[in-house]
Design an enzyme around this catalytic site. Structure first.
Site, short mmCIF file in Angstrom:
data_model
loop_
_atom_site.label_atom_id
_atom_site.label_comp_id
_atom_site.label_asym_id
_atom_site.label_seq_id
_atom_site.Cartn_x
_atom_site.Cartn_y
_atom_site.Cartn_z
N MET A 30 34.79 41.19 43.33
CA MET A 30 34.39 42.53 43.80
C MET A 30 33.62 43.25 42.70
SD MET A 30 37.29 43.81 46.38
CE MET A 30 38.51 44.36 45.21
N TYR A 32 32.47 44.74 38.84
CA TYR A 32 33.04 45.42 37.66
C TYR A 32 33.70 44.33 36.80
CZ TYR A 32 34.05 49.63 35.10
OH TYR A 32 34.06 50.60 34.14
N GLU A 35 36.48 39.83 31.35
CA GLU A 35 36.67 38.48 30.79
C GLU A 35 37.45 37.56 31.75
OE1 GLU A 35 36.11 35.38 28.54
OE2 GLU A 35 35.04 37.27 28.28
N HIS A 37 37.13 37.46 35.05
CA HIS A 37 36.11 36.91 35.96
C HIS A 37 35.27 35.85 35.24
CE1 HIS A 37 36.53 41.12 37.78
NE2 HIS A 37 36.82 40.34 38.79
N GLN A 175 47.19 35.70 46.88
CA GLN A 175 45.85 35.56 47.46
C GLN A 175 45.36 34.11 47.34
OE1 GLN A 175 42.47 38.41 46.84
NE2 GLN A 175 41.83 36.91 45.33
N ARG A 209 40.77 47.52 37.99
CA ARG A 209 41.49 48.77 38.20
C ARG A 209 42.10 49.33 36.91
NH1 ARG A 209 42.92 46.43 43.56
NH2 ARG A 209 41.99 47.78 45.13
P1 AMP Z 1 38.48 40.83 41.99
O1 AMP Z 1 37.10 41.15 41.53
O2 AMP Z 1 39.54 41.68 41.39
O3 AMP Z 1 38.58 40.70 43.48
O4 AMP Z 1 38.79 39.37 41.43
C1 AMP Z 1 37.93 38.31 41.67
C2 AMP Z 1 38.59 37.04 41.22
O5 AMP Z 1 38.87 37.13 39.83
C3 AMP Z 1 39.92 36.76 41.92
O6 AMP Z 1 40.05 35.37 42.18
C4 AMP Z 1 40.93 37.23 40.91
O7 AMP Z 1 42.18 36.58 41.02
C5 AMP Z 1 40.25 36.85 39.62
N1 AMP Z 1 40.76 37.64 38.49
C6 AMP Z 1 40.89 38.98 38.42
N2 AMP Z 1 41.46 39.34 37.25
C7 AMP Z 1 41.70 38.20 36.58
C8 AMP Z 1 42.30 37.90 35.31
N3 AMP Z 1 42.76 38.85 34.51
N4 AMP Z 1 42.38 36.61 34.93
C9 AMP Z 1 41.93 35.62 35.74
N5 AMP Z 1 41.36 35.83 36.95
C10 AMP Z 1 41.26 37.11 37.36
#
Ligand code: AMP
Length: 302
Positions: A30, A32, A35, A37, A175, A209
Site C-alpha cells: 500500500m 509509504y 525497509e 517492504h 494475511q 502506520r
Molecule cells: P502494506 O504496505 O502494509 O500493506 O504491506 C505490504 C507488504 O509488506 C505485506 O506483505 C506486509 O506483510 C509486508 N510488510 C509490512 N511491514 C513489514 C515488515 N516490517 N517486515 C516485513 N514485511 C513487512
C-alpha cells in the site's frame, strides 16, 4: 524502471514477459515504503534472478478498510516510494488509481480520498473473494470486512500482473496464511513466499502506520515486542505454559503503559491458525494493541 498505471498496459507487459520466458515476481504493497517492504523486494529478486521481472504494486485498497478506519488518512508518498523502488532495482511499479481498480466507483466525486469515494468503492463493487475459515479470527474478528478486501485485491493483482511468485511479509501472518489458502483453493499458479518481519532497533516492527506514533507513543509502542519477548522467555524456561495464563500476563504487561490497550493476543498453530491451550516451542503468537488511537499488530514464532 517503468511506472504503469493502467491494468491493460500491465497485463500486456506481463504477457510479453511470459512469451519471452521471463519469470515475474510481485510484491503487493500500500506504499509509504520502508525497509520491511524493501526486504520483500530483495526476496522477490532472488526468486526470479537477474533476467526475471520484479513488480511492486502500490495501491491503498479502499475495500480492505472499514468505514471508520484510516483509509483517507493512510500515509502516501508516491514520489519517495518510486525513488526507493528505483534504487532497489524494481522493474515496474504498478500504481493504479481507484477508478482503474474499481471502475464502478463513479459517484461524481473527483477527490480521490473523500469518504464518499471510499464508501462508493465498498458499496458498488460486487464480486468479492471470501476466505471463509482463517478470516474469521483475530484481525478478521476485529475488522469484519478487512480480509474480503485483501483477498479480492490480491486476486485482482494476480490477474493483472500474472506473477509466478508473490512475496508477503510475516509481519501480517494471518494475511499471508489466508493468501496462501486462497492461492491453493483457487488454483492460482503463483508461488507464495513469506519473508521475515523487519524491525526497528528497539524491536518495533516496521509499519507505514508507525508514522502516527508521535511523542511518547513511539516509546510505548515497544510493548508489542516486549510481550513477544516475555512469551518467548516463558516457553524457553518452562517448555509448556497455559495459553490462558500467558494471555493474562501479556494484557497486564501491555497495559502498564499510560496510552496502550490490548485488543487481542492469541496463541495458535502457525499454518492453520487453530488456537492452542498449551503454548510450546513453535507456537505462533499474534497481538493487536491500541497505542493512543493507532492500532498496531505484531506476531512471532515462539
Ligand atoms: P502494506 O504496505 O502494509 O500493506 O504491506 C505490504 C507488504 O509488506 C505485506 O506483505 C506486509 O506483510 C509486508 N510488510 C509490512 N511491514 C513489514 C515488515 N516490517 N517486515 C516485513 N514485511 C513487512
Amino acid at each position: 524502471m517503468q511506472i504503469v498505471t493502467s491494468i491493460a498496459a500491465m497485463q500486456r507487459l506481463a504477457r510479453q514477459w511470459q512469451h519471452a520466458g521471463r519469470r515475474i515476481s510481485l510484491v503487493p504493497t500500500m506504499g509509504y515504503l520502508h525497509e520491511g517492504h524493501l526486504s520483500l523486494v530483495r526476496v522477490a529478486r532472488r526468486q526470479v534472478g537477474k533476467t526475471g521481472k520484479v513488480v511492486v504494486s502500490i495501491y491503498v485498497n479502499p475495500t480492505q478498510f472499514g468505514p471508520k478506519e484510516d483509509f483517507s488518512r493512510y500515509p502516501r508518498d508516491l514520489k519517495h516510494d518510486l525513488k526507493l523502488c528505483r534504487a532497489a532495482g524494481v522493474d515496474v511499479v504498478f500504481a493504479p488509481n481507484d477508478r482503474e481498480m474499481y471502475p464502478v466507483l463513479e459517484c461524481g466525486d473527483t477527490s480521490p480520498l473523500s469518504k464518499r469515494r471510499h464508501v462508493g468503492a465498498v458499496q458498488n463493487f460486487s464480486t468479492y473473494i471470501v476466505e471463509e475459515n482463517l478470516s474469521k479470527v483475530m484481525e478478521g474478528a476485529a475488522r469484519p470486512t478487512h480480509f474480503r478486501g485483501v483477498t479480492t485485491v490480491v486476486a485482482k493483482l494476480f490477474n493483472i500482473v500474472l506473477p509466478d511468485v508473490a512475496v508477503f511479509g510475516a509481519k501480517d501472518w494471518q494475511q499471508a496464511t489466508i493468501i496462501k489458502r486462497m492461492t491453493a483453493d483457487l488454483n492460482f499458479p503463483v508461488k507464495i513466499i513469506i519473508a521475515p518481519t523487519v524491525r526497528e532497533h528497539d524491536g518495533l516492527a516496521m509499519s507505514s502506520r508507525n508514522k502516527y506514533l508521535v511523542g511518547d507513543l513511539r516509546r510505548q509502542a515497544t510493548v508489542l515486542w516486549c510481550a513477544i519477548q516475555i512469551a518467548r522467555a516463558t516457553v524457553k524456561k518452562l517448555k509448556t505454559f497455559p495459553a490462558s495464563k500467558l494471555k493474562v500476563a501479556v494484557k497486564k504487561l501491555v497495559e502498564c503503559e499510560p496510552d496502550t490497550r490490548l485488543d487481542y493476543v492469541e496463541f495458535f498453530e502457525p499454518d492453520n491458525l487453530s488456537p492452542v491451550s498449551k503454548v510450546v516451542h513453535g507456537t505462533q503468537m499474534a497481538l493487536a494493541v491500541f497505542v493512543g488511537k493507532t492500532r498496531l499488530i505484531d506476531n512471532a514464532r515462539l
